[in-house]
Design an enzyme around this catalytic site. Structure first.
Site, PDB file in Angstrom:
ATOM      1  N   GLY A 250     -11.313  -2.793 -19.366  1.00  0.00           N
ATOM      2  CA  GLY A 250     -12.393  -2.035 -18.737  1.00  0.00           C
ATOM      3  C   GLY A 250     -13.529  -2.853 -18.174  1.00  0.00           C
ATOM      4  O   GLY A 250     -14.672  -2.384 -18.148  1.00  0.00           O
TER       5      GLY A 250
ATOM      6  N   ASN B 233     -13.892  -3.505 -15.036  1.00  0.00           N
ATOM      7  CA  ASN B 233     -14.325  -2.763 -13.841  1.00  0.00           C
ATOM      8  C   ASN B 233     -15.144  -1.535 -14.218  1.00  0.00           C
ATOM      9  O   ASN B 233     -16.109  -1.192 -13.527  1.00  0.00           O
ATOM     10  CB  ASN B 233     -13.122  -2.375 -12.978  1.00  0.00           C
ATOM     11  CG  ASN B 233     -12.721  -3.496 -12.035  1.00  0.00           C
ATOM     12  OD1 ASN B 233     -13.419  -3.783 -11.066  1.00  0.00           O
ATOM     13  ND2 ASN B 233     -11.611  -4.155 -12.335  1.00  0.00           N
TER      14      ASN B 233
ATOM     15  N   ARG C  92      -0.557   3.526 -15.207  1.00  0.00           N
ATOM     16  CA  ARG C  92       0.522   4.518 -15.274  1.00  0.00           C
ATOM     17  C   ARG C  92       0.581   5.272 -13.950  1.00  0.00           C
ATOM     18  O   ARG C  92      -0.457   5.566 -13.351  1.00  0.00           O
ATOM     19  CB  ARG C  92       0.189   5.492 -16.411  1.00  0.00           C
ATOM     20  CG  ARG C  92       1.287   6.435 -16.780  1.00  0.00           C
ATOM     21  CD  ARG C  92       0.881   7.211 -18.019  1.00  0.00           C
ATOM     22  NE  ARG C  92       0.824   6.349 -19.199  1.00  0.00           N
ATOM     23  CZ  ARG C  92       1.883   6.021 -19.926  1.00  0.00           C
ATOM     24  NH1 ARG C  92       3.075   6.473 -19.611  1.00  0.00           N
ATOM     25  NH2 ARG C  92       1.751   5.245 -20.977  1.00  0.00           N
TER      26      ARG C  92
ATOM     27  N   LEU D 249       0.749   8.318 -11.612  1.00  0.00           N
ATOM     28  CA  LEU D 249       0.416   9.739 -11.709  1.00  0.00           C
ATOM     29  C   LEU D 249       1.444  10.542 -10.909  1.00  0.00           C
ATOM     30  O   LEU D 249       1.959  10.072  -9.892  1.00  0.00           O
ATOM     31  CB  LEU D 249      -0.994   9.967 -11.157  1.00  0.00           C
ATOM     32  CG  LEU D 249      -2.096   9.342 -12.037  1.00  0.00           C
ATOM     33  CD1 LEU D 249      -3.388   9.150 -11.250  1.00  0.00           C
ATOM     34  CD2 LEU D 249      -2.337  10.185 -13.285  1.00  0.00           C
TER      35      LEU D 249
ATOM     36  N   ASN E 100      -8.685   4.007  -6.081  1.00  0.00           N
ATOM     37  CA  ASN E 100      -8.120   2.995  -6.985  1.00  0.00           C
ATOM     38  C   ASN E 100      -8.553   1.614  -6.511  1.00  0.00           C
ATOM     39  O   ASN E 100      -8.749   1.390  -5.315  1.00  0.00           O
ATOM     40  CB  ASN E 100      -6.586   3.082  -6.953  1.00  0.00           C
ATOM     41  CG  ASN E 100      -5.913   2.034  -7.826  1.00  0.00           C
ATOM     42  OD1 ASN E 100      -6.299   1.830  -8.988  1.00  0.00           O
ATOM     43  ND2 ASN E 100      -4.911   1.349  -7.290  1.00  0.00           N
TER      44      ASN E 100
ATOM     45  N   HIS F 244      -7.141  -2.307  -6.460  1.00  0.00           N
ATOM     46  CA  HIS F 244      -5.883  -3.038  -6.603  1.00  0.00           C
ATOM     47  C   HIS F 244      -6.148  -4.519  -6.330  1.00  0.00           C
ATOM     48  O   HIS F 244      -6.828  -4.852  -5.358  1.00  0.00           O
ATOM     49  CB  HIS F 244      -4.846  -2.489  -5.619  1.00  0.00           C
ATOM     50  CG  HIS F 244      -3.523  -3.170  -5.731  1.00  0.00           C
ATOM     51  ND1 HIS F 244      -2.645  -2.924  -6.777  1.00  0.00           N
ATOM     52  CD2 HIS F 244      -2.939  -4.112  -4.959  1.00  0.00           C
ATOM     53  CE1 HIS F 244      -1.574  -3.683  -6.618  1.00  0.00           C
ATOM     54  NE2 HIS F 244      -1.721  -4.418  -5.523  1.00  0.00           N
TER      55      HIS F 244
ATOM     56  N   SER G 165      -8.626  -4.696  -3.090  1.00  0.00           N
ATOM     57  CA  SER G 165      -8.737  -3.569  -2.168  1.00  0.00           C
ATOM     58  C   SER G 165      -9.077  -2.309  -2.944  1.00  0.00           C
ATOM     59  O   SER G 165      -8.555  -2.087  -4.034  1.00  0.00           O
ATOM     60  CB  SER G 165      -7.407  -3.322  -1.450  1.00  0.00           C
ATOM     61  OG  SER G 165      -6.900  -4.499  -0.852  1.00  0.00           O
TER      62      SER G 165
ATOM     63  N   THR H 126      -2.698   8.124  -2.936  1.00  0.00           N
ATOM     64  CA  THR H 126      -1.728   9.089  -2.410  1.00  0.00           C
ATOM     65  C   THR H 126      -0.434   8.937  -3.209  1.00  0.00           C
ATOM     66  O   THR H 126      -0.365   8.110  -4.119  1.00  0.00           O
ATOM     67  CB  THR H 126      -1.426   8.829  -0.918  1.00  0.00           C
ATOM     68  OG1 THR H 126      -0.807   7.546  -0.795  1.00  0.00           O
ATOM     69  CG2 THR H 126      -2.696   8.878  -0.071  1.00  0.00           C
TER      70      THR H 126
ATOM     71  N   GLU I 184       2.163   7.517  -2.372  1.00  0.00           N
ATOM     72  CA  GLU I 184       2.769   6.196  -2.185  1.00  0.00           C
ATOM     73  C   GLU I 184       1.988   5.160  -2.988  1.00  0.00           C
ATOM     74  O   GLU I 184       0.775   4.989  -2.786  1.00  0.00           O
ATOM     75  CB  GLU I 184       2.747   5.820  -0.693  1.00  0.00           C
ATOM     76  CG  GLU I 184       3.553   4.574  -0.393  1.00  0.00           C
ATOM     77  CD  GLU I 184       3.183   3.927   0.942  1.00  0.00           C
ATOM     78  OE1 GLU I 184       3.439   2.725   1.087  1.00  0.00           O
ATOM     79  OE2 GLU I 184       2.609   4.624   1.804  1.00  0.00           O
ATOM     80  N   LEU I 185       2.651   4.452  -3.901  1.00  0.00           N
ATOM     81  CA  LEU I 185       1.976   3.489  -4.778  1.00  0.00           C
ATOM     82  C   LEU I 185       1.169   2.479  -3.963  1.00  0.00           C
ATOM     83  O   LEU I 185       1.729   1.789  -3.100  1.00  0.00           O
ATOM     84  CB  LEU I 185       3.023   2.758  -5.629  1.00  0.00           C
ATOM     85  CG  LEU I 185       2.477   1.636  -6.534  1.00  0.00           C
ATOM     86  CD1 LEU I 185       1.642   2.197  -7.659  1.00  0.00           C
ATOM     87  CD2 LEU I 185       3.609   0.780  -7.069  1.00  0.00           C
ATOM     88  N   ASP I 186      -0.127   2.394  -4.245  1.00  0.00           N
ATOM     89  CA  ASP I 186      -1.021   1.436  -3.588  1.00  0.00           C
ATOM     90  C   ASP I 186      -0.979   1.566  -2.066  1.00  0.00           C
ATOM     91  O   ASP I 186      -1.231   0.588  -1.344  1.00  0.00           O
ATOM     92  CB  ASP I 186      -0.691  -0.006  -4.013  1.00  0.00           C
ATOM     93  CG  ASP I 186      -0.802  -0.193  -5.519  1.00  0.00           C
ATOM     94  OD1 ASP I 186      -1.696   0.423  -6.125  1.00  0.00           O
ATOM     95  OD2 ASP I 186       0.017  -0.934  -6.094  1.00  0.00           O
TER      96      ASP I 186
ATOM     97  N   GLU J 166     -13.851  -8.028  -7.522  1.00  0.00           N
ATOM     98  CA  GLU J 166     -13.638  -6.603  -7.822  1.00  0.00           C
ATOM     99  C   GLU J 166     -14.927  -5.956  -8.325  1.00  0.00           C
ATOM    100  O   GLU J 166     -15.292  -4.845  -7.936  1.00  0.00           O
ATOM    101  CB  GLU J 166     -12.543  -6.435  -8.887  1.00  0.00           C
ATOM    102  CG  GLU J 166     -11.156  -6.825  -8.427  1.00  0.00           C
ATOM    103  CD  GLU J 166     -10.092  -6.533  -9.479  1.00  0.00           C
ATOM    104  OE1 GLU J 166     -10.132  -5.468 -10.120  1.00  0.00           O
ATOM    105  OE2 GLU J 166      -9.200  -7.390  -9.673  1.00  0.00           O
TER     106      GLU J 166
HETATM  107  C1  GAR Z   1      -8.010  -5.255 -12.485  1.00  0.00           C
HETATM  108  O1  GAR Z   1      -7.755  -6.532 -11.972  1.00  0.00           O
HETATM  109  C2  GAR Z   1      -7.461  -4.190 -11.553  1.00  0.00           C
HETATM  110  O2  GAR Z   1      -7.581  -4.514 -10.197  1.00  0.00           O
HETATM  111  C3  GAR Z   1      -6.017  -4.168 -11.967  1.00  0.00           C
HETATM  112  O3  GAR Z   1      -6.044  -4.268 -13.377  1.00  0.00           O
HETATM  113  C4  GAR Z   1      -7.209  -5.011 -13.772  1.00  0.00           C
HETATM  114  C5  GAR Z   1      -7.975  -4.203 -14.776  1.00  0.00           C
HETATM  115  O4  GAR Z   1      -8.989  -4.970 -15.362  1.00  0.00           O
HETATM  116  N1  GAR Z   1      -5.375  -2.963 -11.548  1.00  0.00           N
HETATM  117  C6  GAR Z   1      -4.073  -2.876 -11.278  1.00  0.00           C
HETATM  118  O5  GAR Z   1      -3.315  -3.816 -11.368  1.00  0.00           O
HETATM  119  C7  GAR Z   1      -3.613  -1.498 -10.836  1.00  0.00           C
HETATM  120  N2  GAR Z   1      -2.218  -1.503 -10.592  1.00  0.00           N
HETATM  121  P1  GAR Z   1     -10.174  -4.285 -16.158  1.00  0.00           P
HETATM  122  O6  GAR Z   1      -9.547  -3.381 -17.234  1.00  0.00           O
HETATM  123  O7  GAR Z   1     -10.913  -5.419 -16.785  1.00  0.00           O
HETATM  124  O8  GAR Z   1     -11.014  -3.500 -15.193  1.00  0.00           O
END
Ligand code: GAR
Length: 205
Positions: A12, A14, A86, A88, A102, A104, A131, A136, A138-140, A169
């Site tokens: 967490g 982010n 996961r 959705l 989201n 990514h 990004s 949607t 479609e994944l990412d 990020e």
């Molecule tokens: C982040 O780097 C995020 O971009 C990525 O997981 C990490 C979560 O870190 N997300 C994905 O890969 C989504 N498929 P955090 O829990 O420290 O925010």
């Protein structure tokens, strides 16, 4: 301010950036499919409402219905996925269409899915990044709302690159969520209408 739910599966970082950089939105709920996620514990310490439920044993549909009920009960207007690992269902995505974003860890449309940093290094790319996009089916694959670039340095490993991208990020996500939330609260119908237009036959560009 828009009422935001953050969905996460892990530490967490982010989430923390989103809470600390909140402008034009407020994180009112943190939800997780992993009851032991670090991000959930941090949210609880901050006094933010949490929802934790594992889909294991109850099935995806029951899990998502309970999640959706918690989101609605909290009056959530926007969902921000932040390390939510996961997929959705199409039904859930459709229900939140135009209101779910989201982050990514790649410069989409490059490297959808997992292991983005290892793939960028293996490809010999000079830049990597992150990004934020609409979610949607479609994944990412949904519409891009913002990106940030970082250099790939000689000798980078997936971990060293991930750490550099993560800093980007934490700057990008609160900024994009602020803009998105403001657009959403100023013109609540717009994102939905735009998505509906895409779905109507004969309106494709
Ligand atoms: C982040 O780097 C995020 O971009 C990525 O997981 C990490 C979560 O870190 N997300 C994905 O890969 C989504 N498929 P955090 O829990 O420290 O925010």
């Amino acid at each position: 301010p828009a009422r935001v739910a953050v969905l996460l599966s892990g530490r967490g970082s982010n989430l923390r950036a989103l809470v600390e950089g909140a402008q034009g939105y407020r994180v009112v709920l943190v939800a997780s499919d992993k009851p032991d996620a670090g991000g959930l514990a941090w949210a609880a310490e901050q006094g933010i409402a949490t929802f934790a439920l594992s889909p294991r044993g109850i099935g995806k549909q029951t899990y998502e219905e309970a999640l959706d009920a918690a989101l609605c009960q909290a009056g959530v207007q926007v969902i921000a996925l932040a390390g939510y690992m996961r997929l959705l269902s199409d039904a859930f995505v459709d229900r939140w269409r135009g209101r779910m974003i989201n982050i990514h860890p790649s410069l989409l449309p490059k490297y959808k899915g997992l292991d983005t940093h290892a793939r960028a290094i293996a490809a010999g790319d000079a830049v990597a990044g992150c990004s934020v996009h609409l979610v949607t089916e479609e994944l990412d694959g949904g519409e891009l709302l913002g990106q940030a670039e970082v250099p790939i340095e000689p000798g980078d490993t997936p971990d060293s690159l991930a750490a550099r991208v993560l800093v980007a990020e934490h700057q990008l996500y609160p900024r994009v969520l602020s803009e998105f939330s403001r657009a959403m609260t100023d013109h609540p119908a717009l994102p939905r209408l735009r998505d509906l237009a895409h779905a109507l036959p004969g309106t494709e560009e």
